[in-house]
Design an enzyme around this catalytic site. Sequence first.
Site, PDB file in Angstrom:
ATOM      1  N   GLU A  15       0.833  -1.219   0.000  1.00  0.00           N
ATOM      2  CA  GLU A  15       0.000   0.000   0.000  1.00  0.00           C
ATOM      3  C   GLU A  15       0.861   1.260   0.000  1.00  0.00           C
ATOM      4  OE1 GLU A  15      -2.056  -0.459   3.724  1.00  0.00           O
ATOM      5  OE2 GLU A  15      -3.277  -2.135   3.038  1.00  0.00           O
ATOM      6  N   ARG A  44       2.728  20.263   6.022  1.00  0.00           N
ATOM      7  CA  ARG A  44       3.782  19.407   6.584  1.00  0.00           C
ATOM      8  C   ARG A  44       4.842  20.171   7.374  1.00  0.00           C
ATOM      9  NH1 ARG A  44       6.896  16.646   4.214  1.00  0.00           N
ATOM     10  NH2 ARG A  44       6.821  14.781   5.486  1.00  0.00           N
ATOM     11  N   CYS A  85      -2.228  34.197   9.596  1.00  0.00           N
ATOM     12  CA  CYS A  85      -1.975  34.818  10.892  1.00  0.00           C
ATOM     13  C   CYS A  85      -1.632  33.775  11.943  1.00  0.00           C
ATOM     14  CB  CYS A  85      -3.204  35.609  11.325  1.00  0.00           C
ATOM     15  SG  CYS A  85      -3.715  36.750  10.053  1.00  0.00           S
ATOM     16  N   GLU A  86      -0.502  33.114  11.775  1.00  0.00           N
ATOM     17  CA  GLU A  86       0.003  32.119  12.723  1.00  0.00           C
ATOM     18  C   GLU A  86       1.517  32.146  12.592  1.00  0.00           C
ATOM     19  OE1 GLU A  86      -1.596  29.620  14.539  1.00  0.00           O
ATOM     20  OE2 GLU A  86      -3.625  29.891  13.774  1.00  0.00           O
ATOM     21  N   TYR A 103       4.805  18.752  11.027  1.00  0.00           N
ATOM     22  CA  TYR A 103       5.874  17.807  11.390  1.00  0.00           C
ATOM     23  C   TYR A 103       7.239  18.473  11.412  1.00  0.00           C
ATOM     24  CZ  TYR A 103       2.379  14.596   9.303  1.00  0.00           C
ATOM     25  OH  TYR A 103       1.247  13.914   8.951  1.00  0.00           O
TER      26      TYR A 103
END
Length: 424
Positions: free
Chosen positions: A283, A322, A352-353, A326
């Site tokens: 998979e 990502r 806004c972060e 992470y």
Amino acid sequence: MNTPDTSAWPTPTLHARKGQLTLEELALTDIAERFGTPTYVYSRAALVGAFDAWRAALAGRRALVCYAVKANSNLGILSVFARLGAGFDIVSGGELERVLAAGGSAAKVVFSGVGKTRAEMRQALGAGIRCFNVESAAELERLDAVAGELGVRAPVALRVNPDVDPKTHPYISTGLKGNKFGVAFADALALYRRAAALPHLRISGVACHIGSQLLDPAPMAEAAQKVLGLVDRLAAQGIRLEHIDLGGGLGIRYRDETPPAVADYLAPLLAVFAGRPEELCFEPGRSLVGNAGLLLTRIEYLKPGEEKNFAIVDAAMNDLARPALYDAWHDVVPVVARDIAPQRYEVVGPICESGDFLAHDRRLAVAEGDLLAILSAGAYGMTMSSNYNTRPRAAEVIVDGASAHLVRERETVAELFAAEKPLA
Ligand SMILES: *Cc1c(COP(=O)(O)O)cnc(C)c1O
């Protein structure tokens, strides 16, 4: 002109031609002009090449490669794999609909996930999927009941948790004991006996998936050994399996990782199963699409600072989560090389972060309005995107030779709140 070292790029079909980044035969500047930015751009040849590597490594074995749809579920991508004869690993009823809409065959679909609803089970049974990868005792009972209501038998594999450490990021390691996925190895035998006793189930196989972005073949080979031991213990009790599903997880190069080639990754596994009659199933998600895609973005502003310089681009954490999620590293390459002194930049989006960054501390020779390619963005890019800050999601384009196919139009703001209403 400082010519980039193209051999360092992880995408095989990306080249520098006359100082311009080119994917297959198309300049990325042309793609930005035609479709705007931010835009996810994928290479068909790279998708096919990645799939062919799996196919070649499995030549001569009875095996099915089921592309993990959650890595990138665009219908264009799914249709490329469907045409190559791929199966699909899905984790929701929605993904099943996508696979069917893209021309995939239900008979090659395996359904993973810990929270399958009754409606999803009915849908998948109605479509005639190949196998349910069951992740708990409760799910086994529910599936038997739903199949009974429909008057069919559900094909099942138990997803077992082999308790090996894949040595990857804790958020993407899934085969350890303290994990929500799969059934404990120690419980597997009893659960198979229960499944064999349930009238509306048909035992088809066993499944495992130990994690993602694996760079070392050893943990998979260890898991395979454990799974094979279980297969033999089951056979001794008269429970014969038709297939063994070893999940996905093969890693890719983002920066300086050295993942094994597919054939080298599979060699120890295939040695474990040499001479076995069961069909093998895999998979892979990331390894099929990750380096076939990039995110094309334009610099809106350059903002010099006392401690840091910022390149503020029109893509953001809502487009590619990502890095924020992470702390993942993606290579950032200017689309047109410039003959100016490079500077160090934080590559950030407009959200806004403070977590809204795509890359930290990159040496770039760029000016306002320049295009950047964020590499290795084909997997878990668009599928994890959101509309945070009411940002329409990016367009998606598949390049095929000298042609560009728009496989997803850029969202409009009107679409974003079409299902909402102000209070009367
Ligand atoms: C996510 C997932 C995959 C695909 O993982 P990759 O790391 O993208 O290859 C395969 N199987 C299952 C059950 C998954 O959850």
